[in-house]
Write an enzyme that holds these catalytic residues in place. Sequence first.
Site, PDB file in Angstrom:
ATOM      1  N   LYS A 184      94.989 -46.314 -25.175  1.00  0.00           N
ATOM      2  CA  LYS A 184      95.393 -46.306 -26.472  1.00  0.00           C
ATOM      3  C   LYS A 184      94.103 -46.698 -27.221  1.00  0.00           C
ATOM      4  O   LYS A 184      93.465 -46.178 -28.076  1.00  0.00           O
ATOM      5  CB  LYS A 184      96.351 -47.232 -26.720  1.00  0.00           C
ATOM      6  CG  LYS A 184      96.740 -47.036 -28.277  1.00  0.00           C
ATOM      7  CD  LYS A 184      98.091 -47.762 -28.644  1.00  0.00           C
ATOM      8  CE  LYS A 184      98.313 -47.965 -30.213  1.00  0.00           C
ATOM      9  NZ  LYS A 184      99.435 -48.583 -30.706  1.00  0.00           N
ATOM     10  N   GLU A 190      89.518 -53.083 -17.749  1.00  0.00           N
ATOM     11  CA  GLU A 190      89.980 -52.397 -16.279  1.00  0.00           C
ATOM     12  C   GLU A 190      89.663 -50.988 -16.253  1.00  0.00           C
ATOM     13  O   GLU A 190      89.330 -50.413 -15.326  1.00  0.00           O
ATOM     14  CB  GLU A 190      91.555 -52.724 -16.045  1.00  0.00           C
ATOM     15  CG  GLU A 190      91.863 -54.156 -15.664  1.00  0.00           C
ATOM     16  CD  GLU A 190      92.207 -55.007 -17.229  1.00  0.00           C
ATOM     17  OE1 GLU A 190      91.793 -54.450 -18.179  1.00  0.00           O
ATOM     18  OE2 GLU A 190      93.130 -55.733 -16.903  1.00  0.00           O
ATOM     19  N   GLY A 243     101.576 -49.134 -26.832  1.00  0.00           N
ATOM     20  CA  GLY A 243     101.471 -48.640 -25.499  1.00  0.00           C
ATOM     21  C   GLY A 243     102.653 -48.574 -24.467  1.00  0.00           C
ATOM     22  O   GLY A 243     102.500 -47.587 -23.858  1.00  0.00           O
ATOM     23  N   ARG A 244     103.522 -49.605 -24.860  1.00  0.00           N
ATOM     24  CA  ARG A 244     104.748 -49.364 -23.731  1.00  0.00           C
ATOM     25  C   ARG A 244     105.748 -48.527 -24.009  1.00  0.00           C
ATOM     26  O   ARG A 244     106.932 -48.552 -23.561  1.00  0.00           O
ATOM     27  CB  ARG A 244     105.093 -51.026 -23.628  1.00  0.00           C
ATOM     28  CG  ARG A 244     105.624 -51.655 -24.942  1.00  0.00           C
ATOM     29  CD  ARG A 244     105.756 -53.193 -24.610  1.00  0.00           C
ATOM     30  NE  ARG A 244     105.800 -53.869 -26.032  1.00  0.00           N
ATOM     31  CZ  ARG A 244     104.790 -54.439 -26.748  1.00  0.00           C
ATOM     32  NH1 ARG A 244     103.603 -54.271 -26.240  1.00  0.00           N
ATOM     33  NH2 ARG A 244     104.962 -55.002 -27.780  1.00  0.00           N
ATOM     34  N   GLU A 329     107.014 -57.701 -22.719  1.00  0.00           N
ATOM     35  CA  GLU A 329     105.751 -57.831 -23.570  1.00  0.00           C
ATOM     36  C   GLU A 329     106.377 -57.481 -25.136  1.00  0.00           C
ATOM     37  O   GLU A 329     105.862 -57.854 -25.961  1.00  0.00           O
ATOM     38  CB  GLU A 329     104.900 -56.559 -22.917  1.00  0.00           C
ATOM     39  CG  GLU A 329     103.322 -56.545 -24.090  1.00  0.00           C
ATOM     40  CD  GLU A 329     102.472 -55.883 -23.351  1.00  0.00           C
ATOM     41  OE1 GLU A 329     101.568 -56.105 -22.568  1.00  0.00           O
ATOM     42  OE2 GLU A 329     102.327 -54.629 -23.734  1.00  0.00           O
ATOM     43  N   HIS A 360     119.879 -57.146   1.147  1.00  0.00           N
ATOM     44  CA  HIS A 360     119.564 -57.777   2.304  1.00  0.00           C
ATOM     45  C   HIS A 360     118.100 -58.700   2.104  1.00  0.00           C
ATOM     46  O   HIS A 360     117.613 -59.249   3.105  1.00  0.00           O
ATOM     47  CB  HIS A 360     119.093 -56.724   3.331  1.00  0.00           C
ATOM     48  CG  HIS A 360     120.232 -55.829   3.677  1.00  0.00           C
ATOM     49  ND1 HIS A 360     121.110 -56.092   4.611  1.00  0.00           N
ATOM     50  CD2 HIS A 360     120.576 -54.767   3.122  1.00  0.00           C
ATOM     51  CE1 HIS A 360     122.041 -55.209   4.777  1.00  0.00           C
ATOM     52  NE2 HIS A 360     121.698 -54.218   3.788  1.00  0.00           N
ATOM     53  N   LYS A 470      92.722 -62.198 -21.796  1.00  0.00           N
ATOM     54  CA  LYS A 470      91.614 -61.363 -21.724  1.00  0.00           C
ATOM     55  C   LYS A 470      90.255 -61.943 -22.101  1.00  0.00           C
ATOM     56  O   LYS A 470      89.454 -61.682 -21.533  1.00  0.00           O
ATOM     57  CB  LYS A 470      92.166 -60.084 -22.515  1.00  0.00           C
ATOM     58  CG  LYS A 470      93.144 -59.092 -22.067  1.00  0.00           C
ATOM     59  CD  LYS A 470      93.043 -57.977 -23.025  1.00  0.00           C
ATOM     60  CE  LYS A 470      94.423 -56.988 -23.018  1.00  0.00           C
ATOM     61  NZ  LYS A 470      94.667 -56.180 -24.214  1.00  0.00           N
TER      62      LYS A 470
HETATM   63  O1  F6P Z   1      97.457 -55.951 -21.932  1.00  0.00           O
HETATM   64  C1  F6P Z   1      98.330 -55.575 -22.977  1.00  0.00           C
HETATM   65  C2  F6P Z   1      98.108 -54.083 -23.355  1.00  0.00           C
HETATM   66  O2  F6P Z   1      97.462 -54.277 -24.623  1.00  0.00           O
HETATM   67  C3  F6P Z   1      99.429 -53.129 -23.333  1.00  0.00           C
HETATM   68  O3  F6P Z   1      99.921 -53.660 -24.211  1.00  0.00           O
HETATM   69  C4  F6P Z   1      98.920 -51.850 -23.050  1.00  0.00           C
HETATM   70  O4  F6P Z   1      99.834 -51.058 -22.657  1.00  0.00           O
HETATM   71  C5  F6P Z   1      97.789 -52.035 -22.071  1.00  0.00           C
HETATM   72  O5  F6P Z   1      97.174 -53.177 -22.603  1.00  0.00           O
HETATM   73  C6  F6P Z   1      96.726 -51.190 -22.161  1.00  0.00           C
HETATM   74  O6  F6P Z   1      96.100 -51.002 -23.449  1.00  0.00           O
HETATM   75  P1  F6P Z   1      95.146 -49.601 -23.623  1.00  0.00           P
HETATM   76  O7  F6P Z   1      95.946 -48.312 -23.540  1.00  0.00           O
HETATM   77  O8  F6P Z   1      94.650 -49.833 -24.835  1.00  0.00           O
HETATM   78  O9  F6P Z   1      94.072 -49.394 -22.540  1.00  0.00           O
END
Ligand code: F6P
Length: 502
Positions: A184, A190, A243-244, A329, A360, A470
């Site tokens: 987003k 990452e 995002g979620r 979240e 189990h 972060k």
């Molecule tokens: O770590 C939290 C977060 O901001 C989430 O809410 C989001 O889904 C994820 O990181 C990834 O963010 P982006 O889509 O901006 O890479």
Amino acid sequence: MDEAWAPLESAQTTTLSELFDSEPDRLERLTVDESGILFDFSKTHLGRSQLDGFIRLAETAGLKERRDALFAGEAVNPTEERAAEHTAERGEGAAESVARARRFHARMRTLIDAMEADAFGSIRHILHVGIGGSALGPKLLVDALGREAGRYDTAIVSNVDGAALEEAIRRFDPHATLLVIASKTFTTTETMLNAGSALSWMDEHGVVDPYGRVVALTASPDKAIEFGVDETRILPFSDTVGGRYSLWSSIGFPAALALGWDAFESLLEGAAAMDRHFRLAPLARNAPVLAAFVDRYYANIRKVESRAVFAYDERLRLLPDYLQQLEMESNGKSVRLDGSPAGRATSPIVWGGVGTDAQHAVFQLLHQGTHLVPVEFIASVEPGHSLAPDHHRQLLANAFGQGAALMSGRRSDDPHRDYPGDRPSTTILLDRLDPRTLGALLAFYEHRVFANAALLGINPFDQFGVELGKAMAKALDADSGSIDFDSSTRALIARAFGASGE
Ligand code: F6P
């Protein structure tokens, strides 16, 4: 709002069997049949008086007004000063937002058609890099629905641990791979690192124009252009889609590719049907609202700290992971909208697994442990395979049998063999797992989160809690010597990076 909690908090606890005895209409009142899904809340401690109490609480808390504001595209996320318009992606929301979402979807469809016409050369592999909401939703969709329909071999890589990317690219042909960068913000470390490494992999294997094999899914197109993505290969979505909550937007691209456009549209239609149910059904017959009442009852009245979700359907094995982000979240907060302390427990810890495996492994604690854990069973009447019917019959027998056993228990004079019962569960039974029903199911969970937030007076749409960690990791990565870390962290840095921190 506290006055509305008082009668709920002081009410006497009644057992499940007493509730079934004293409320003959219980099953009828506490089951909702909507969009091909049966929601059965009857095996929970939500008695008639609690239900009335929660309806009063919802009225005091302004749940209906907040719901209307959500669908009207108002700034329901005040800390980030924006709306939360995931419902517009499926056609339910402010007219201009719905129109914008349709435009963005049309771009997605055009790109998918172009890919099918081989505009990218022959693509067989989709390498999607993204994390959190930019990975969990598409991953769930492809895993749940794309096993047979899967037209491309898709890998969704999220972790910054190079082992994750390496595992995916080991099986891919770089000349037949489309790299999808999903972020987003287009700044998540990452994802940017994984994207860079994937491009290097293509380059090292002689792909002539690696950037020509990239598609970006983002609400920050400028950043994607800066990164080097061709403008025509950017699939944007609105920054009012969290995002979620974003799998309905272009973040769902790998799923739309793998499943086909018609399936993606059915997913959106299913979600829209649930949106209308949430918007229009009376509170006492509203599945997401009833689920939120149950959640609040256990978290706030019975002081229970977790909720366990078990998918009795292998295709939904990633659902617990998806729900962890969606619920924790969103509602893992300690302050109300106005910044005052929340004053009561917010999101429970959501955990779970798949049935029957989990039986189990962890069900011992659920039946006889000292923790009270409300359990959620999710199953589908139609099987997801073509093997002998015994498999599915046994699977469902286990799901229903566990719910019954948790509730009724079995008393014994031998304390080791005593099952006290009175342990609650909810059952969510799908007629079948198809795109439409899955869309409705996921929208149900989104609205349940929203209804919980409204009852608590918190904001489910920001996530400042993830920022500090972060920032620390970023600073440590850049120059571990520049921050005055505690002695434990300093020792770890020295051990891993050497005394200089390099
Ligand atoms: O770590 C939290 C977060 O901001 C989430 O809410 C989001 O889904 C994820 O990181 C990834 O963010 P982006 O889509 O901006 O890479």
